[in-house]
Design a protein around this motif. Sequence first.
Motif, PDB file in Angstrom:
ATOM      1  N   LEU A 272      11.071  44.393 -30.751  1.00 46.97           N
ATOM      2  CA  LEU A 272      10.068  43.374 -30.454  1.00 46.97           C
ATOM      3  C   LEU A 272       9.103  43.884 -29.384  1.00 46.97           C
ATOM      4  O   LEU A 272       9.477  44.632 -28.484  1.00 46.97           O
TER       5      LEU A 272
ATOM      6  N   TYR B  94       8.156  33.879 -28.115  1.00 42.77           N
ATOM      7  CA  TYR B  94       9.219  33.864 -29.112  1.00 42.77           C
ATOM      8  C   TYR B  94      10.083  32.620 -28.879  1.00 42.77           C
ATOM      9  O   TYR B  94      10.278  32.180 -27.739  1.00 42.77           O
TER      10      TYR B  94
ATOM     11  N   THR C  31      12.701  29.337 -25.538  1.00 44.05           N
ATOM     12  CA  THR C  31      11.623  30.305 -25.710  1.00 44.05           C
ATOM     13  C   THR C  31      11.768  31.443 -24.707  1.00 44.05           C
ATOM     14  O   THR C  31      12.426  31.299 -23.672  1.00 44.05           O
TER      15      THR C  31
ATOM     16  N   LEU D   5      14.351  33.497 -35.542  1.00 47.57           N
ATOM     17  CA  LEU D   5      13.420  33.708 -34.434  1.00 47.57           C
ATOM     18  C   LEU D   5      11.996  33.551 -34.951  1.00 47.57           C
ATOM     19  O   LEU D   5      11.624  34.151 -35.965  1.00 47.57           O
TER      20      LEU D   5
ATOM     21  N   ILE E 270       7.579  32.950 -33.898  1.00 44.16           N
ATOM     22  CA  ILE E 270       6.511  33.156 -32.918  1.00 44.16           C
ATOM     23  C   ILE E 270       5.755  31.844 -32.807  1.00 44.16           C
ATOM     24  O   ILE E 270       5.269  31.312 -33.813  1.00 44.16           O
TER      25      ILE E 270
END
Length: 293
Positions: free
Chosen positions: A42, A51, A66, A91, A93
């Motif tokens: 990541l 995230y 988050t 997960l 965004i």
Amino acid sequence: MIKKVIFSVLSSMILFMSCSSDDDSKIVLPTNSELTLNLNGLEPLGPDFVYEGWIIVDGEPISTGTFSSVTFPQSFTVNRSQLNNATMFVLSIEPAIDTDPAPAETKILAGPFSGSSAQVDSNSIVGDFRSASGTYILATPTDMDDTNEASGVWFLDNTTGSPMVGLDLPTLQNGWKYEGWAVIDGMPVSTGTFTDIMDFDNNAATSPYKGDSGNGPSYPGEDFLQNAPNGLSFPTDLRGATVVISVEPYPDNSPMPFTLKPLAHVVPNDAMVHSAINMAEGPTVSLSGTVTR
């Protein structure tokens, strides 16, 4: 006298047992557990996005919190019962300021729990790029000048004499788009975003870089002929530059290429214009990690 002693002992035992029973009834089991993420590959998202982890319980997503740091492992406090009953970890965004309690479409990692852990990856939730391949040509079809042909890149295959699809890429899940890039003198310059490998990219008619004689063939690509970014000069020569296909969050978190780059290729210094050139596997084909409960 003996009876008094026996009575006193019995009374003490009863009092002790009573107190022990009262103490036991006051024991409270913890209601929370730790969820630990150990994820690979990541990259930081910048100030506008974060995230967010989710566990899936009875088919419903429950946020685990988050984060912005991409240094792992990281741990989060989660309701014990919900965590024990979770079947999957996801997960996503998310916008840093988010008014929607549900997960965004841009999901980057997922995997089912098996016992105390879940092996997560991007293959099923973004796209599986392990068999991706690509072909491109150098050409500038959006101008009438045949002296600048090494200043444009088009993701197509013309080995049959006619333009054909040059990219073999999976259909992306919602929340993602492909983007082409030419890294010129170390600066990534976008060729445009697209979801269909057999059609124009999204900026075909509005690109500031293309020439003034049309939009080119109906495939992703770009002519770098005018309005160069600061630090570059157009027309240019893409020989020696790196051509990249990345996978970008949508909406996009950054003007730079995202971490997923399934295809890349350094244009040979002796590359011929109007000739098909094969791409190679990119630096980041998939993301993975382990989630432990």
